[in-house]
Design a protein around this motif. Structure first.
Motif, short mmCIF file in Angstrom:
data_model
loop_
_atom_site.label_atom_id
_atom_site.label_comp_id
_atom_site.label_asym_id
_atom_site.label_seq_id
_atom_site.Cartn_x
_atom_site.Cartn_y
_atom_site.Cartn_z
N SER A 114 23.06 -10.10 -8.62
CA SER A 114 22.14 -9.47 -9.54
C SER A 114 20.94 -10.40 -9.77
O SER A 114 21.03 -11.60 -9.49
CB SER A 114 22.84 -9.19 -10.87
N PRO A 115 19.82 -9.88 -10.29
CA PRO A 115 18.67 -10.76 -10.59
C PRO A 115 19.04 -11.94 -11.48
O PRO A 115 18.58 -13.06 -11.27
CB PRO A 115 17.69 -9.81 -11.27
N ARG A 116 19.89 -11.70 -12.48
CA ARG A 116 20.31 -12.78 -13.38
C ARG A 116 21.13 -13.83 -12.63
O ARG A 116 20.96 -15.04 -12.82
CB ARG A 116 21.13 -12.21 -14.54
N GLU A 117 22.03 -13.37 -11.74
CA GLU A 117 22.84 -14.30 -10.97
C GLU A 117 21.99 -15.13 -10.03
O GLU A 117 22.26 -16.31 -9.80
CB GLU A 117 23.92 -13.53 -10.21
N ILE A 118 20.95 -14.53 -9.47
CA ILE A 118 20.04 -15.28 -8.60
C ILE A 118 19.31 -16.36 -9.40
O ILE A 118 19.15 -17.50 -8.94
CB ILE A 118 19.03 -14.33 -7.91
N GLU A 119 18.89 -16.02 -10.63
CA GLU A 119 18.26 -17.02 -11.51
C GLU A 119 19.19 -18.20 -11.72
O GLU A 119 18.78 -19.36 -11.65
CB GLU A 119 17.94 -16.39 -12.86
N ILE A 120 20.44 -17.89 -12.00
CA ILE A 120 21.43 -18.94 -12.28
C ILE A 120 21.72 -19.75 -11.02
O ILE A 120 21.84 -20.98 -11.07
CB ILE A 120 22.72 -18.32 -12.86
N LEU A 121 21.79 -19.09 -9.87
CA LEU A 121 22.02 -19.80 -8.60
C LEU A 121 20.89 -20.79 -8.32
O LEU A 121 21.13 -21.92 -7.88
CB LEU A 121 22.15 -18.79 -7.45
N LYS A 122 19.66 -20.38 -8.60
CA LYS A 122 18.52 -21.28 -8.39
C LYS A 122 18.63 -22.51 -9.28
O LYS A 122 18.36 -23.64 -8.85
CB LYS A 122 17.22 -20.54 -8.68
N LEU A 123 19.06 -22.30 -10.53
CA LEU A 123 19.21 -23.43 -11.45
C LEU A 123 20.39 -24.32 -11.04
O LEU A 123 20.32 -25.55 -11.19
CB LEU A 123 19.40 -22.91 -12.88
N GLY A 172 20.62 -28.54 -9.88
CA GLY A 172 21.54 -29.49 -10.49
C GLY A 172 21.79 -29.28 -11.97
O GLY A 172 22.37 -30.14 -12.64
N ALA A 173 21.37 -28.13 -12.50
CA ALA A 173 21.53 -27.87 -13.93
C ALA A 173 22.99 -27.59 -14.28
O ALA A 173 23.71 -26.91 -13.54
CB ALA A 173 20.67 -26.69 -14.35
N SER A 174 23.43 -28.10 -15.43
CA SER A 174 24.77 -27.83 -15.93
C SER A 174 24.79 -26.45 -16.58
O SER A 174 23.74 -25.84 -16.82
CB SER A 174 25.16 -28.88 -16.98
#
Length: 228
Positions: free
Chosen positions: A169-178, A182-184
Protein backbone atom coordinates in the motif's frame (compact mmCIF):
# COMPACT_ATOMS: atom_id res chain seq x y z
CA UNK A 1 48.45 -25.51 -32.36
CA UNK A 2 44.67 -25.64 -31.81
CA UNK A 3 43.23 -22.50 -30.24
CA UNK A 4 39.91 -22.66 -28.39
CA UNK A 5 37.27 -20.27 -29.66
CA UNK A 6 36.52 -17.17 -27.60
CA UNK A 7 33.60 -17.32 -25.22
CA UNK A 8 31.28 -14.46 -26.17
CA UNK A 9 29.35 -12.79 -23.35
CA UNK A 10 26.31 -10.53 -23.00
CA UNK A 11 26.20 -8.54 -19.74
CA UNK A 12 22.74 -7.64 -18.39
CA UNK A 13 23.08 -5.32 -15.39
CA UNK A 14 21.28 -2.07 -14.57
CA UNK A 15 24.08 -0.51 -12.50
CA UNK A 16 26.44 1.23 -14.90
CA UNK A 17 29.52 0.97 -12.70
CA UNK A 18 28.96 -2.75 -12.09
CA UNK A 19 28.36 -3.36 -15.79
CA UNK A 20 31.50 -1.49 -16.80
CA UNK A 21 33.51 -3.28 -14.13
CA UNK A 22 32.37 -6.68 -15.37
CA UNK A 23 33.28 -5.75 -18.93
CA UNK A 24 36.77 -4.69 -17.85
CA UNK A 25 37.36 -7.87 -15.83
CA UNK A 26 36.06 -10.15 -18.57
CA UNK A 27 37.97 -8.51 -21.40
CA UNK A 28 41.21 -8.88 -19.45
CA UNK A 29 40.63 -12.64 -19.37
CA UNK A 30 42.16 -14.51 -22.33
CA UNK A 31 39.54 -16.32 -24.37
CA UNK A 32 36.59 -14.15 -23.32
CA UNK A 33 34.92 -11.35 -25.24
CA UNK A 34 32.00 -9.09 -24.28
CA UNK A 35 29.81 -8.62 -27.34
CA UNK A 36 26.91 -6.71 -25.81
CA UNK A 37 25.42 -5.00 -22.78
CA UNK A 38 21.90 -4.38 -21.51
CA UNK A 39 20.68 -2.16 -18.68
CA UNK A 40 17.35 -3.92 -17.98
CA UNK A 41 15.48 -7.13 -18.68
CA UNK A 42 13.62 -5.90 -21.75
CA UNK A 43 16.83 -4.61 -23.28
CA UNK A 44 18.53 -7.93 -22.49
CA UNK A 45 15.92 -9.87 -24.49
CA UNK A 46 16.03 -7.36 -27.34
CA UNK A 47 19.84 -7.30 -27.46
CA UNK A 48 20.03 -11.10 -27.49
CA UNK A 49 17.54 -11.25 -30.35
CA UNK A 50 19.55 -8.68 -32.30
CA UNK A 51 22.76 -10.64 -31.83
CA UNK A 52 20.96 -13.87 -32.74
CA UNK A 53 19.68 -12.29 -35.97
CA UNK A 54 23.26 -11.30 -36.80
CA UNK A 55 24.41 -14.88 -36.06
CA UNK A 56 26.51 -13.57 -33.16
CA UNK A 57 24.40 -14.85 -30.24
CA UNK A 58 26.45 -14.90 -27.03
CA UNK A 59 27.75 -18.12 -25.54
CA UNK A 60 27.05 -16.84 -22.02
CA UNK A 61 24.59 -14.31 -20.61
CA UNK A 62 25.41 -12.76 -17.23
CA UNK A 63 22.04 -11.73 -15.81
CA UNK A 64 21.30 -9.55 -12.80
CA UNK A 65 18.00 -10.32 -11.04
CA UNK A 66 16.87 -6.88 -9.90
CA UNK A 67 16.46 -4.75 -13.02
CA UNK A 68 13.75 -2.29 -14.07
CA UNK A 69 11.01 -2.97 -16.65
CA UNK A 70 11.63 -6.74 -16.63
CA UNK A 71 13.54 -8.51 -13.87
CA UNK A 72 16.27 -11.04 -14.50
CA UNK A 73 14.14 -14.11 -13.86
CA UNK A 74 11.46 -12.89 -16.28
CA UNK A 75 14.13 -12.08 -18.88
CA UNK A 76 15.69 -15.52 -18.36
CA UNK A 77 12.33 -17.23 -18.87
CA UNK A 78 11.68 -15.19 -22.04
CA UNK A 79 15.12 -15.98 -23.47
CA UNK A 80 14.91 -19.70 -22.70
CA UNK A 81 11.45 -19.86 -24.26
CA UNK A 82 12.70 -18.40 -27.56
CA UNK A 83 16.24 -19.80 -27.39
CA UNK A 84 16.44 -22.96 -25.23
CA UNK A 85 20.14 -23.21 -25.98
CA UNK A 86 20.92 -19.94 -24.16
CA UNK A 87 23.39 -20.35 -21.29
CA UNK A 88 22.45 -17.92 -18.52
CA UNK A 89 24.30 -17.24 -15.27
CA UNK A 90 22.50 -15.23 -12.60
CA UNK A 91 24.89 -12.79 -10.92
CA UNK A 92 23.21 -11.04 -8.03
CA UNK A 93 23.41 -9.55 -4.55
CA UNK A 94 20.68 -11.87 -3.23
CA UNK A 95 20.93 -15.41 -1.92
CA UNK A 96 17.28 -15.64 -0.85
CA UNK A 97 15.92 -19.13 -1.52
CA UNK A 98 12.98 -17.95 -3.62
CA UNK A 99 15.25 -16.04 -5.97
CA UNK A 100 17.35 -19.15 -6.54
CA UNK A 101 14.28 -21.36 -7.02
CA UNK A 102 12.77 -18.95 -9.52
CA UNK A 103 16.00 -18.48 -11.46
CA UNK A 104 16.57 -22.22 -11.81
CA UNK A 105 12.93 -22.81 -12.71
CA UNK A 106 13.24 -20.14 -15.40
CA UNK A 107 16.18 -21.97 -16.96
CA UNK A 108 19.34 -20.36 -15.55
CA UNK A 109 22.35 -22.68 -15.57
CA UNK A 110 24.39 -20.82 -12.98
CA UNK A 111 23.83 -18.71 -9.86
CA UNK A 112 26.55 -16.60 -8.26
CA UNK A 113 26.64 -13.78 -5.72
CA UNK A 114 28.33 -10.58 -6.84
CA UNK A 115 30.94 -10.81 -4.11
CA UNK A 116 32.66 -13.82 -5.71
CA UNK A 117 36.32 -13.48 -6.71
CA UNK A 118 36.95 -12.93 -10.42
CA UNK A 119 38.58 -16.37 -10.62
CA UNK A 120 35.36 -18.05 -9.47
CA UNK A 121 33.33 -16.07 -12.00
CA UNK A 122 35.66 -17.17 -14.80
CA UNK A 123 35.56 -20.79 -13.66
CA UNK A 124 31.75 -20.71 -13.60
CA UNK A 125 31.60 -19.21 -17.08
CA UNK A 126 33.78 -22.05 -18.38
CA UNK A 127 31.66 -24.69 -16.63
CA UNK A 128 28.36 -23.33 -17.89
CA UNK A 129 29.79 -22.85 -21.37
CA UNK A 130 30.66 -26.55 -21.31
CA UNK A 131 27.06 -27.37 -20.40
CA UNK A 132 27.61 -27.97 -16.68
CA UNK A 133 25.10 -26.23 -14.37
CA UNK A 134 26.68 -24.55 -11.36
CA UNK A 135 25.29 -22.99 -8.18
CA UNK A 136 27.69 -21.40 -5.72
CA UNK A 137 28.26 -24.01 -2.96
CA UNK A 138 27.05 -21.90 -0.03
CA UNK A 139 23.84 -21.16 -1.94
CA UNK A 140 23.40 -24.82 -2.89
CA UNK A 141 23.85 -25.84 0.75
CA UNK A 142 21.26 -23.31 1.83
CA UNK A 143 18.83 -24.70 -0.75
CA UNK A 144 19.35 -28.27 0.42
CA UNK A 145 18.73 -27.28 4.03
CA UNK A 146 15.59 -25.39 3.03
CA UNK A 147 14.29 -28.33 0.98
CA UNK A 148 14.90 -30.67 3.89
CA UNK A 149 13.28 -28.34 6.41
CA UNK A 150 10.17 -27.46 4.47
CA UNK A 151 9.96 -30.15 1.82
CA UNK A 152 8.88 -27.58 -0.68
CA UNK A 153 9.42 -27.44 -4.42
CA UNK A 154 10.59 -24.59 -6.63
CA UNK A 155 8.01 -21.97 -7.44
CA UNK A 156 7.17 -20.92 -10.94
CA UNK A 157 8.85 -17.76 -12.29
CA UNK A 158 5.57 -15.86 -12.01
CA UNK A 159 5.76 -16.11 -8.23
CA UNK A 160 8.95 -14.06 -7.99
CA UNK A 161 8.48 -11.06 -5.77
CA UNK A 162 7.14 -8.30 -7.96
CA UNK A 163 7.98 -4.68 -7.35
CA UNK A 164 7.02 -3.29 -3.92
CA UNK A 165 4.86 -0.71 -5.66
CA UNK A 166 2.65 -3.53 -6.94
CA UNK A 167 2.43 -5.40 -3.63
CA UNK A 168 2.43 -2.73 -0.93
CA UNK A 169 0.00 0.00 0.00
CA UNK A 170 1.16 3.65 -0.31
CA UNK A 171 1.61 3.79 3.47
CA UNK A 172 3.68 0.59 3.47
CA UNK A 173 5.89 1.98 0.71
CA UNK A 174 6.46 5.11 2.82
CA UNK A 175 7.49 2.94 5.74
CA UNK A 176 9.72 0.73 3.56
CA UNK A 177 11.57 3.83 2.34
CA UNK A 178 12.15 4.94 5.93
CA UNK A 179 13.34 1.44 6.84
CA UNK A 180 15.89 1.69 4.04
CA UNK A 181 17.10 4.96 5.59
CA UNK A 182 17.73 3.09 8.85
CA UNK A 183 14.84 4.59 10.82
CA UNK A 184 13.58 2.74 13.90
CA UNK A 185 9.87 2.05 14.46
CA UNK A 186 9.80 4.98 16.90
CA UNK A 187 11.37 7.37 14.37
CA UNK A 188 8.99 6.18 11.66
CA UNK A 189 6.04 6.71 13.99
CA UNK A 190 7.22 10.26 14.70
CA UNK A 191 7.79 11.06 11.03
CA UNK A 192 4.41 9.74 9.90
CA UNK A 193 2.46 10.71 13.03
CA UNK A 194 1.45 7.12 13.78
CA UNK A 195 1.37 4.97 16.88
CA UNK A 196 4.50 2.87 17.26
CA UNK A 197 2.35 -0.28 17.44
CA UNK A 198 0.77 0.64 14.09
CA UNK A 199 4.21 0.99 12.52
CA UNK A 200 5.20 -2.41 13.94
CA UNK A 201 2.13 -3.97 12.32
CA UNK A 202 2.94 -2.31 8.99
CA UNK A 203 6.51 -3.62 9.13
CA UNK A 204 5.22 -7.14 9.78
CA UNK A 205 2.88 -6.84 6.79
CA UNK A 206 5.73 -5.60 4.59
CA UNK A 207 7.94 -8.54 5.53
CA UNK A 208 5.08 -10.97 4.94
CA UNK A 209 4.10 -9.54 1.56
CA UNK A 210 7.67 -9.42 0.28
CA UNK A 211 8.54 -12.83 1.81
CA UNK A 212 11.44 -11.40 3.80
CA UNK A 213 12.80 -12.48 7.17
CA UNK A 214 13.74 -9.16 8.76
CA UNK A 215 13.87 -5.38 8.36
CA UNK A 216 17.50 -5.52 7.20
CA UNK A 217 16.47 -7.56 4.17
CA UNK A 218 13.58 -5.14 3.58
CA UNK A 219 15.94 -2.16 3.68
CA UNK A 220 18.34 -3.92 1.32
CA UNK A 221 15.54 -4.73 -1.10
CA UNK A 222 14.31 -1.12 -1.07
CA UNK A 223 17.79 0.14 -1.89
CA UNK A 224 18.27 -2.46 -4.65
CA UNK A 225 14.94 -1.44 -6.21
CA UNK A 226 15.86 2.22 -5.95
CA UNK A 227 12.88 3.30 -3.84
CA UNK A 228 14.96 5.97 -2.06
Amino acid sequence: MFMAAEISILICEDQTLMRQGLRTILELEPGMKVIGEAADGEEAVKRYQELHAEHHEPDIILMDIEMPHMNGVQATAALIKSSPEAHIIILTTFDYEDYVFDAIKAGAMGYLLKDVPATELMATIHKVHAGEPFIQPKIANKLLIEFGRQGRSPKAPSTLRTSPEEELSPREIEILKLLAEGASNRKIAERLVLAEGTVKNHVSNILSKLQLENRTQAAHLARERKLL
